[in-house]
Structures are given as structure tokens and as C-alpha cells.
Design an enzyme around this catalytic site. Structure first.
Site, PDB file in Angstrom:
ATOM      1  N   ARG A 139     -32.559  -8.478  37.259  1.00 56.64           N
ATOM      2  CA  ARG A 139     -33.947  -7.628  36.787  1.00 56.64           C
ATOM      3  C   ARG A 139     -33.343  -6.265  37.340  1.00 56.64           C
ATOM      4  O   ARG A 139     -34.068  -5.651  38.104  1.00 56.64           O
ATOM      5  CB  ARG A 139     -34.989  -8.063  37.611  1.00 56.64           C
ATOM      6  N   PRO A 140     -32.409  -5.574  36.782  1.00 55.74           N
ATOM      7  CA  PRO A 140     -31.903  -4.208  37.255  1.00 55.74           C
ATOM      8  C   PRO A 140     -32.928  -3.123  36.591  1.00 55.74           C
ATOM      9  O   PRO A 140     -33.802  -3.739  35.583  1.00 55.74           O
ATOM     10  CB  PRO A 140     -30.754  -4.087  36.747  1.00 55.74           C
TER      11      PRO A 140
ATOM     12  N   ARG B 147     -43.365  -5.972  41.926  1.00 51.93           N
ATOM     13  CA  ARG B 147     -42.181  -5.460  41.022  1.00 51.93           C
ATOM     14  C   ARG B 147     -42.693  -4.010  40.365  1.00 51.93           C
ATOM     15  O   ARG B 147     -41.640  -3.284  40.189  1.00 51.93           O
ATOM     16  CB  ARG B 147     -41.963  -6.507  39.798  1.00 51.93           C
TER      17      ARG B 147
ATOM     18  N   ILE C  74     -34.373 -14.458  27.580  1.00 52.78           N
ATOM     19  CA  ILE C  74     -34.899 -13.090  28.198  1.00 52.78           C
ATOM     20  C   ILE C  74     -34.415 -12.717  29.541  1.00 52.78           C
ATOM     21  O   ILE C  74     -33.843 -11.952  29.987  1.00 52.78           O
ATOM     22  CB  ILE C  74     -36.619 -13.013  28.259  1.00 52.78           C
TER      23      ILE C  74
ATOM     24  N   ASP D  30     -42.742 -16.392  29.366  1.00 51.11           N
ATOM     25  CA  ASP D  30     -43.637 -16.645  30.133  1.00 51.11           C
ATOM     26  C   ASP D  30     -44.188 -18.176  29.656  1.00 51.11           C
ATOM     27  O   ASP D  30     -44.780 -18.959  30.676  1.00 51.11           O
ATOM     28  CB  ASP D  30     -44.804 -15.912  30.212  1.00 51.11           C
TER      29      ASP D  30
ATOM     30  N   ARG E 268     -50.648 -14.845  42.738  1.00 48.95           N
ATOM     31  CA  ARG E 268     -49.841 -13.844  42.395  1.00 48.95           C
ATOM     32  C   ARG E 268     -50.588 -13.337  41.100  1.00 48.95           C
ATOM     33  O   ARG E 268     -50.853 -12.244  40.738  1.00 48.95           O
ATOM     34  CB  ARG E 268     -48.469 -13.545  42.637  1.00 48.95           C
TER      35      ARG E 268
ATOM     36  N   LYS F 212     -53.042 -10.147  34.152  1.00 49.96           N
ATOM     37  CA  LYS F 212     -52.232  -9.295  35.230  1.00 49.96           C
ATOM     38  C   LYS F 212     -51.444  -8.242  34.708  1.00 49.96           C
ATOM     39  O   LYS F 212     -51.317  -7.100  35.307  1.00 49.96           O
ATOM     40  CB  LYS F 212     -51.200 -10.586  35.840  1.00 49.96           C
ATOM     41  N   ASN F 213     -50.493  -8.568  33.545  1.00 57.18           N
ATOM     42  CA  ASN F 213     -49.536  -7.582  33.195  1.00 57.18           C
ATOM     43  C   ASN F 213     -50.191  -6.361  32.514  1.00 57.18           C
ATOM     44  O   ASN F 213     -49.477  -5.624  32.114  1.00 57.18           O
ATOM     45  CB  ASN F 213     -48.562  -8.263  32.163  1.00 57.18           C
TER      46      ASN F 213
ATOM     47  N   ASP G  49     -31.792  -0.324  35.037  1.00 60.93           N
ATOM     48  CA  ASP G  49     -30.954   0.571  34.536  1.00 60.93           C
ATOM     49  C   ASP G  49     -31.532   1.340  33.449  1.00 60.93           C
ATOM     50  O   ASP G  49     -31.349   2.309  33.178  1.00 60.93           O
ATOM     51  CB  ASP G  49     -29.663   0.177  34.207  1.00 60.93           C
TER      52      ASP G  49
ATOM     53  N   CYS H   9     -40.813 -11.526  41.416  1.00 54.82           N
ATOM     54  CA  CYS H   9     -40.445 -12.907  41.152  1.00 54.82           C
ATOM     55  C   CYS H   9     -38.769 -12.690  40.545  1.00 54.82           C
ATOM     56  O   CYS H   9     -38.479 -11.976  39.750  1.00 54.82           O
ATOM     57  CB  CYS H   9     -41.082 -13.638  39.662  1.00 54.82           C
TER      58      CYS H   9
END
Ligand code: EPU
Length: 452
Positions: free
Chosen positions: A127-128, A98, A337, A315, A433, A27-28, A130, A122
Site C-alpha cells: 500500500r505505497p 490510513r 487489487i 472488499d 473500524r 465508511k469510505n 507513490d 489494514c
């Protein structure tokens, strides 16, 4: 995939899982190469694409922007960016996926402007983005955030993106990938320092280099010489196998005292996981086809701390936790993380797991944790949710549990498979997902699981 009415699994547990399974594409990786395809002026084809909801959501988003995306069957996808015309992402779409913020790159490269909402996905923490916004600034992009609408508006201050040197304050996986997508079509040389090291990023680099990009990785520095165009590789790019799925099946094999051969698993991308298996007495054997994982003797407790690649991946800690409920002694997991990746703990407790939060001893929180720590005063409150201990071996029993995030979801399914009696896992669309046909794959391994 399930409909909204069929959003649960009913599992009769207490089964030993054994047999063979083939992992799907990662997926990633797919999400990022599909976005990278918008940097091309011609169609691009990918194979080994998993059939998962996140890809479906991204496909809708790309189609809104005028891109044609077509499944050719047999896990092949065809992306035609020739009609790409928009520089705006719809709020509802961004809420569902995301990586929508990674569209900054193709929007800015093609149109010099991007209007993108704060992303969803998720909820593993704040989860900014910046670091990504700071990266854009380095590339000569000015960004305004409107808190009343939740939209970022970014404008390229030069006619074309200019190559830049940028050092991330802390590593970020998708931030590094955004940097690559900006740099690959920027004018001149870019250098991304303190870049993340995940092999999924290297698969994106491989795809881009096969398409004419000039990207050189030297450890955590990535040098990119921008090119004026990218051309589709002669042969479709085959997506890397999903190592997070491999870990899910490995933990399922060992937690259920079973034996599973995972085809497609690449040992070189799992070395930290495999060396932890050595520590606890989990057995595995690698071959060209994949890795066999099996239970031989009681597992031993151990302590792990998640870390950026090449460390123990965040993960992997949820499926690892289920496995450790069956190991002898007290194991610990320290998550560094994300600040909210233990959503599964309360659910596992409903199945009888003995898991407690404990305060970790941390000398330098700012360097230990990858998330931002803004208020040092609130530190203890924050970090007391970052570590758990798990007492085993604890027999699990059936119950009703709710999926909180993707990896937690797969974890609850494994737990229900090994628990005595019947369980209902609610909210399985979240699992879909990122996992293709998890239910069918587990059925083939001997699980009694049906969608209800
Ligand atoms: N962070 C910030 N500011 C930023 C960027 C990151 O504070 O601008 C923080 C994050 O909130 C997090 C930490 O830094 O606490 C690390 O985040 P990173 O950016 O590396 O994670 P990500 O890119 O959002 C990707 C994967 C995750 C995977 C991590 C670690 C994708 C789409 N997601 O997330 O995968 O866990 O890297 O490798 O590639 C999953 O597949 O279920 C998943 C969550």
C-alpha cells in the site's frame, strides 16, 4: 464499542439468519467528506454517519489540527473548521488511520505546506502512496521523504495550488479523491485521467458540487474548475449507504440458508455482485426500500476475479469465500487489487473450510494487478498467493480464529454463525473500524453472538 478487554465474540453457530437489517452510512465516504470539510471556512453537517472506530480515529486527528467535530446524536456529525491551524499529522495518529495522507489536500490548500507520515490502516499489501506523491508533483507541490522519521514534507511551489492535468498510471480510489480535493480549490482547470469509478467517489463529488464546486465526471476523466471558496450546502449531506455492508449481509443470508431484507441497499451500485449471484443461483429481489436476499436451492460453484469498479470489488471477496464453502463444486477467487487480501484463508481452514492457494495463469501481470510489481523476477512468488480454490459444500465447525483485517473479520463472524458448535473470534475491534453494531444487527437476525 468493545473495550480492549472485551475484544472477542463468542458465537454459538449453526443458525439460519433471517429478518430485516438496515445498512449504515459508508465508511469510505464519511472519512473523505470529513477531510473535505477542512476546505471550507464554515461549519458543515453530515447525516447517516456510522458509529465506527475509523471515524473516531479521524475525529481525534482533526481535533489535533484545531477542527471541532461534534456528534449531534442520531448519526449526525458537525464539523467546524474555523480553528483549523496545523499542517502536521502526528505519527501515532497516522498509524491508526490510513486516510490520514488525504490531509495533504487541506493542508496544502490552506497553508501551502504539509508534514504527514506514511499512513497505517489494514495491511492488505505494501500500500505505497507513490501515485499520490506523483499527483502532488503535477499540482506544483514538491515532496521530500525522510526515511529515518517516516515523514513526507510537501511544499506548494506557487502562492496558490495551480490546476493540473494528471493521468494515473493505474486507478486508485483514494488517489482519485485526493486529486479532487486538490483540484477543487486550485486555480483554474484540472483534469484527472484514468480516475477510479467507485460510487463512493461520486458521493464525495455530489457533496462538493452541492457546496459550490464545479466537478464534471466523464467516465474515467474528471474535470474540475477550481473555486475560491466552498459553502456548506443548505441541507446536511446524507452519506451513501455502505454497499460493502450490504454484501456482507447478502453472503450471510445465503451461506446460512436464510432470508434477509437489507434496507438501504442500492441495486445499481451492486450490479456486478448481483449478476454473480445469478450465476450461482443465489436469490434476490430489489425494491425501493432495499434488497431481499434468500436461499432457495443449492448454490453452484463459480470463478470470480476482483477488479476495479465496475468489476467485482476486492472488499466483497472475503464474505463471498465463506458463501462458496457452502456451494456445490470448486470455486475460485483471483484477487488482483491488493497483494495480501487472503489473510482469512488460514482462519477459515481452522473452521474446516477446504481452501487452497493455486497459481493463476496471467498473461500480463503488470496490467492484471493494480498493485505495483517492481521485480519481475519475484513474480511467481508474488502471484502464487493471489488465487484460491474453495471446495464445497463443506460443513464448518467451531474453533478459535483471529481477525486479520476489516472485511476478513466480518467474514469470520459469518463463518462462525454458520459453523456447528462454539467459536471465538478474536480481535473484533478491527471489525468495529468499519461495521457499526455488527453484533446487535446479527443478534436481530437470529445469530447467537456475544462479546467477551
Ligand atoms: N496503489 C499503489 N500506489 C498508490 C496507490 C495505490 O501501489 O499510490 C495500489 C494499492 O496498494 C492497491 C491498488 O493500488 O494494491 C489499489 O489501491 P487503491 O488506492 O484503489 O485503494 P485504496 O484507495 O487504498 C480504497 C478503499 C478500500 C477499497 C479500495 C478499492 C478507502 C479508505 N479504502 O482503498 O477499502 O478496498 O479502495 O475500492 O476508501 C475497506 O474498506 O476495507 C478497504 C480496504
Amino acid at each position: 464499542m468493545s473495550t480492549l478487554e472485551e475484544n472477542a465474540y463468542c458465537i454459538q453457530g449453526g443458525k439460519t439468519l433471517h429478518g430485516e437489517v438496515t445498512v449504515s452510512g459508508a465508511k469510505n465516504v464519511v472519512l473523505k467528506v470529513l477531510i473535505a470539510a477542512l476546505l471550507f471556512d464554515e461549519p458543515v453537517v453530515f447525516t447517516n454517519v456510522p458509529v465506527i472506530r475509523d471515524i473516531l480515529e479521524l475525529t481525534h486527528l482533526l481535533e489535533d489540527a484545531g477542527v471541532k467535530v461534534k456528534y449531534n446524536g442520531d448519526h449526525e456529525i458537525h464539523v467546524d473548521p474555523r480553528g483549523f491551524h496545523s499542517h502536521t499529522v502526528d505519527l501515532l495518529r497516522a498509524a491508526k488511520i490510513r486516510v490520514s495522507f488525504m490531509l495533504f489536500a487541506p493542508f496544502l490548500v490552506k497553508f501551502g505546506k504539509a508534514v504527514i507520515p506514511n499512513p497505517g490502516g489494514c495491511r492488505l499489501g505494501a500500500r505505497p502512496i507513490d501515485r499520490q506523491i506523483e499527483l502532488l508533483t503535477a499540482f506544483g507541490v514538491s515532496t521530500d521523504y525522510d526515511s529515518s522519521t517516516g515523514y513526507y514534507t510537501s511544499t506548494c511551489m506557487t502562492k496558490q495550488l495551480e490546476g493540473a492535468t494528471y493521468k494515473f498510471s493505474k486507478q486508485t480510489h483514494t488517489g482519485t479523491e485526493l486529486g479532487l480535493l486538490l483540484a477543487v480549490r486550485a486555480r483554474g482547470r484540472s483534469v484527472i485521467e484514468n480516475a477510479a469509478l467507485e460510487p463512493e467517489i461520486d458521493d464525495l463529488i455530489d457533496f462538493l458540487n452541492k457546496s459550490g464546486a464545479k466537478i464534471y465526471r466523464q467516465g474515467s476523466s474528471i474535470v474540475v474548475d477550481g473555486v475560491s471558496h466552498l459553502r456548506a450546502p443548505d441541507r446536511p449531506h446524507r452519506i451513501l449507504a455502505d454497499r460493502n455492508e450490504v454484501v456482507t449481509f447478502a453472503c450471510a443470508a445465503l451461506a446460512s440458508k436464510g432470508d434477509i431484507i437489507v434496507h438501504g441497499a442500492i441495486a445499481g451500485q451492486l450490479s456486478t455482485f448481483l449478476s454473480q449471484l445469478d450465476m450461482i443461483g443465489g436469490r434476490y429481489q430489489t425494491s425501493n426500500a432495499g434488497i431481499r436476499f434468500w436461499y432457495e436451492a443449492p448454490l453452484r460453484a463459480c470463478s470470480i476475479t476482483t477488479a476495479p469498479e465496475p468489476g467485482f470489488m476486492t472488499d466483497w471477496q472475503a464474505p463471498w469465500a465463506v458463501m462458496m464453502t457452502q456451494a456445490e463444486g470448486v470455486s475460485t477467487i483471483h484477487e488482483t487489487i491488493f497483494e495480501n487480501r487472503f489473510g482469512y484463508v488460514s482462519e477459515l481452514r481452522r473452521l474446516g473450510a477446504k481452501i487452497h492457494f493455486r497459481l493463476p495463469v496471467v498473461r500480463d501481470p503488470h496490467s492484471t494487478y493494480q498493485f505495483n510489481i517492481k521485480k519481475t523476477a519475484a513474480l511467481e512468488k508474488l502471484i502464487k498467493k493471489q488465487m484460491i480454490d474453495i471446495t464445497g459444500p463443506t460443513p464448518l465447525h467451531g474453533g478459535v480464529v483471529n481477525v486479520t483485517d476489516l472485511r476478513a473479520g466480518a467474514t469470520l463472524v459469518i463463518a462462525a454463525c454458520i459453523a456447528r458448535g462454539e467459536s471465538v473470534v478474536n480481535g473484533v475491534s478491527i471489525i468495529e473500524r468499519g461495521y457499526e453494531h455488527l453484533e446487535q444487527k446479527l443478534q436481530k437476525l437470529g445469530a447467537d453472538i456475544v462479546r467477551v
